[in-house]
Design a protein around this motif. Structure first.
Motif, short mmCIF file in Angstrom:
data_model
loop_
_atom_site.label_atom_id
_atom_site.label_comp_id
_atom_site.label_asym_id
_atom_site.label_seq_id
_atom_site.Cartn_x
_atom_site.Cartn_y
_atom_site.Cartn_z
N SER A 73 0.99 -0.95 0.14
CA SER A 73 -0.23 0.79 -0.05
C SER A 73 0.91 1.65 0.68
CB SER A 73 -0.89 -0.01 1.26
OG SER A 73 -0.37 -0.37 2.72
N TYR A 74 2.24 0.94 0.16
CA TYR A 74 2.80 2.37 0.82
C TYR A 74 3.34 2.28 -0.70
CZ TYR A 74 7.09 5.06 1.19
OH TYR A 74 7.87 6.23 1.40
N LEU A 75 4.14 1.04 -1.04
CA LEU A 75 4.40 1.57 -2.38
C LEU A 75 4.07 1.91 -4.10
CD1 LEU A 75 7.18 -1.49 -2.15
CD2 LEU A 75 7.83 0.39 -1.58
N ALA A 76 2.61 1.47 -3.57
CA ALA A 76 1.78 1.69 -4.45
C ALA A 76 1.16 3.57 -4.46
CB ALA A 76 -0.04 1.38 -4.70
N SER A 77 1.01 3.96 -3.36
CA SER A 77 1.20 5.50 -2.71
C SER A 77 1.96 6.57 -2.80
CB SER A 77 0.20 5.37 -1.50
OG SER A 77 1.15 5.15 -0.38
N TYR A 78 3.10 5.77 -3.20
CA TYR A 78 4.82 6.49 -3.22
C TYR A 78 4.66 7.20 -4.38
CZ TYR A 78 9.14 8.38 -3.69
OH TYR A 78 10.35 8.94 -2.91
N SER A 79 4.72 6.21 -5.20
CA SER A 79 4.66 6.59 -6.88
C SER A 79 3.38 7.19 -7.71
CB SER A 79 4.15 4.71 -7.27
OG SER A 79 4.32 4.94 -8.82
N SER A 80 2.17 7.28 -7.02
CA SER A 80 1.34 8.51 -6.91
C SER A 80 2.14 9.54 -6.65
CB SER A 80 0.06 8.25 -6.66
OG SER A 80 -0.06 8.04 -5.24
N ARG A 81 2.67 9.37 -6.33
CA ARG A 81 2.83 11.25 -4.75
C ARG A 81 3.93 11.76 -6.19
NH1 ARG A 81 4.52 10.10 0.48
NH2 ARG A 81 5.67 12.49 0.50
N VAL A 82 4.66 11.05 -7.41
CA VAL A 82 5.56 10.74 -8.10
C VAL A 82 5.69 11.14 -9.20
CG1 VAL A 82 8.10 10.29 -8.64
CG2 VAL A 82 7.10 9.11 -7.19
N LEU A 313 8.34 -4.95 -16.79
CA LEU A 313 7.28 -3.96 -17.24
C LEU A 313 6.11 -3.83 -17.34
CD1 LEU A 313 8.62 -1.23 -17.51
CD2 LEU A 313 9.31 -1.98 -20.14
N ASP A 314 5.74 -5.46 -17.73
CA ASP A 314 4.28 -4.95 -18.04
C ASP A 314 3.40 -5.53 -16.70
OD1 ASP A 314 5.03 -4.22 -20.62
OD2 ASP A 314 4.69 -6.69 -21.97
N ALA A 315 4.37 -5.59 -15.73
CA ALA A 315 2.76 -6.16 -14.43
C ALA A 315 1.80 -5.29 -14.47
CB ALA A 315 3.65 -6.81 -13.30
N LEU A 316 1.03 -3.73 -15.05
CA LEU A 316 0.71 -2.98 -14.49
C LEU A 316 -0.56 -3.86 -13.34
CD1 LEU A 316 -0.55 -0.97 -18.16
CD2 LEU A 316 0.72 -0.08 -15.45
N SER A 317 -1.08 -5.11 -14.16
CA SER A 317 -2.55 -5.86 -13.28
C SER A 317 -2.11 -6.63 -12.27
CB SER A 317 -3.07 -6.88 -14.11
OG SER A 317 -3.98 -5.57 -15.65
N SER A 318 -1.75 -5.12 -11.39
CA SER A 318 -1.24 -6.34 -10.01
C SER A 318 -2.08 -5.84 -8.89
CB SER A 318 0.86 -5.76 -10.13
OG SER A 318 0.73 -4.69 -10.22
N MET A 319 -1.00 -6.04 -7.97
CA MET A 319 -1.31 -5.89 -6.17
C MET A 319 -0.57 -4.36 -6.44
SD MET A 319 -1.04 -9.70 -4.13
CE MET A 319 -1.51 -8.56 -2.57
N ILE A 320 -0.19 -4.35 -7.02
CA ILE A 320 0.79 -2.94 -6.46
C ILE A 320 0.57 -1.95 -7.49
CG2 ILE A 320 3.06 -1.66 -5.73
CD1 ILE A 320 4.47 -3.95 -5.00
N GLY A 321 -0.25 -0.75 -7.53
CA GLY A 321 0.11 -0.14 -8.69
C GLY A 321 0.50 1.20 -9.04
N MET A 322 1.60 0.93 -9.25
CA MET A 322 2.75 1.19 -9.63
C MET A 322 2.59 2.65 -11.29
SD MET A 322 6.15 0.16 -8.18
CE MET A 322 6.81 1.81 -8.61
N LYS A 323 2.52 3.97 -11.38
CA LYS A 323 2.86 4.33 -12.46
C LYS A 323 3.70 4.45 -13.34
CE LYS A 323 2.82 8.82 -12.50
NZ LYS A 323 2.79 10.06 -12.37
#
Length: 413
Positions: A73-82, A313-323
């Motif tokens: 949850s932190y890694l996903a939210s951190y990505s959205s802050r960048v 690189l293609d792991a968009l559909s995952s438990m971590i939603g990274m930009k």
């Protein structure tokens, strides 16, 4: 992971992040957040299974400079802050830094597009052709550049609209000139990357290009009607090719939107049913040199494949939603570190992929002892350990300033 610590010692990561102005907090500063994401890339952990099965891994936390690595949850939210501007700053600062520490830079660059598929109906994404699925699908279009000499991905730009796709090669040329002080000498790409009008602009700026030309029925009819005397046989120097003596037709042609004439090289007897047609503004090099150079362009496909298979690189559909753009930059950083490691190891691993280096050399058990002022990693016996010994990465203790005043010492049992 600990074998990357001596490589990171010479990289001023704190200065890189300061230039990028990445967000951070008192509990998890920007460097520790980035190290956590970088560690997951370096060990090839797929994002959809990442973190939660490693959240209690003390070695991963030690590499990141934390007591415990953050949860998904932190890694996903951190990505959205960048934001995108911070990603561009990070890419520029990292580009300069790895060059400073010794990653070579060539002047011939392979460029290509890659579409990261997205299984969503909510986001307003355009459809792009997904080569791995042989169909068009919603996704994020990414422009990638790979240094042909260093064999490393050095530039990435994500989220390119279709109407701006053709001009992306000029934006990359601007980036290269800004970071190196000169334009790239040669860009090599396929026929669908840009238009003839943009080829003209490359030529006007003094940038060499080598690309394919799309075949039409009338063009093929003219080629097959030519007499045998119009063709010239050449010999390719590569000893691994099955077809080393193709025939070529070297001529000058006019293109719509391109002022003047461009050199066209038509190649047959190359193992394909249809002829290969190359376009270039290089009027000096021989046909054999240009045909061989374009064949080497396929190595960027290997680089993209590595980014997909090992760096996920293609792991968009995952438990971590990274930009996608931020994930791309982490991939560029991991790719550069593996190339620096390969250069230190040398010999058979000079041009090895990250996956092979990890499987043969780094995926090995060890005993980690954390003392008051030092961390001692004793690597178990393995047949490939002499390569790591010869690299001198374990020659002397390495400071770990991101984790107090500890020093890392790597030993072999």
């Amino acid at each position: 992971l600990f074998f990357f610590v001596p490589l990171l010692k010479d990289i001023r990561l704190t200065d890189v992040l300061r230039q990028a102005d990445l967000p951070g907090s008192q509990m998890i500063p920007a460097e520790q957040a980035l190290r956590s994401l970088l560690a997951l890339k370096l060990v090839g952990t797929e994002r959809k299974s990442h973190v939660m099965d490693l959240v209690c891994d003390q070695g991963l936390a030690l590499f990141a400079g934390l007591n415990v690595v953050p949860k998904r949850s932190y890694l996903a939210s951190y990505s959205s802050r960048v934001d995108h501007r911070a990603v561009v700053r990070l890419m520029a600062a990292w580009f300069d830094e790895v060059r400073r520490v010794g990653l070579p830079r060539g002047d011939s660059i392979d460029v290509d597009f890659h579409a990261v598929p997205a299984n969503t109906q909510e986001e307003p994404l355009e459809k792009h052709y997904i080569s791995s699925r042989s169909r068009a699908q919603q996704g994020v279009l990414v422009f990638l550049a790979r240094d042909a000499a260093a064999r490393v991905l050095c530039y990435a730009h994500a989220g390119i609209p279709k109407d701006q796709k053709a001009a992306e090669i000029l934006r990359f040329a601007d980036f290269w000139q800004e970071r190196t002080g000169s334009l790239p000498r040669e860009l090599v790409f396929d026929s669908q990357l840009t238009t003839y009008q943009h080829l003209h602009q490359l030529n006007q700026r003094g940038i060499g290009f080598l690309t394919l030309r799309r075949r039409t029925r009338s063009m093929l009819g003219r080629i097959w009607s030519l007499p045998v005397s119009a063709w010239r046989r050449i010999r390719l120097s590569s000893l691994t090719r099955a077809f080393r003596t193709p025939r070529v037709l070297d001529e000058r042609v006019a293109l719509a939107g391109y002022a003047g004439q461009v050199r066209q090289i038509t190649v047959i007897d190359l193992g394909h049913e249809e002829p290969t047609i190359l376009l270039t503004n290089n009027l000096r090099s021989g046909c054999a040199t240009l045909v061989t150079r374009y064949a080497q362009r396929m190595l960027i496909e290997n680089g993209i494949s590595e980014a997909i298979q090992f760096f996920h690189l293609d792991a968009l559909s995952s438990m971590i939603g990274m930009k996608v753009d931020f994930d791309l930059q982490i991939t560029l950083m991991a790719s550069a570190l593996y190339r620096l490691l390969a250069n230190r190891i040398g010999r058979e691993y000079q041009h090895a992929t990250a996956k092979k280096i990890f499987r043969n050399l780094l995926d090995v058990s060890a005993t980690v002892e954390v003392r008051e002022r030092e961390v001692i990693v004793t690597v178990d016996k393995r047949a490939h350990n002499p390569y790591l010994v010869a690299s001198q990465l374990a020659g002397e203790p390495t400071p770990m300033p991101w984790f107090g005043d500890k020093h890392l010492a790597i030993r072999f049992s």
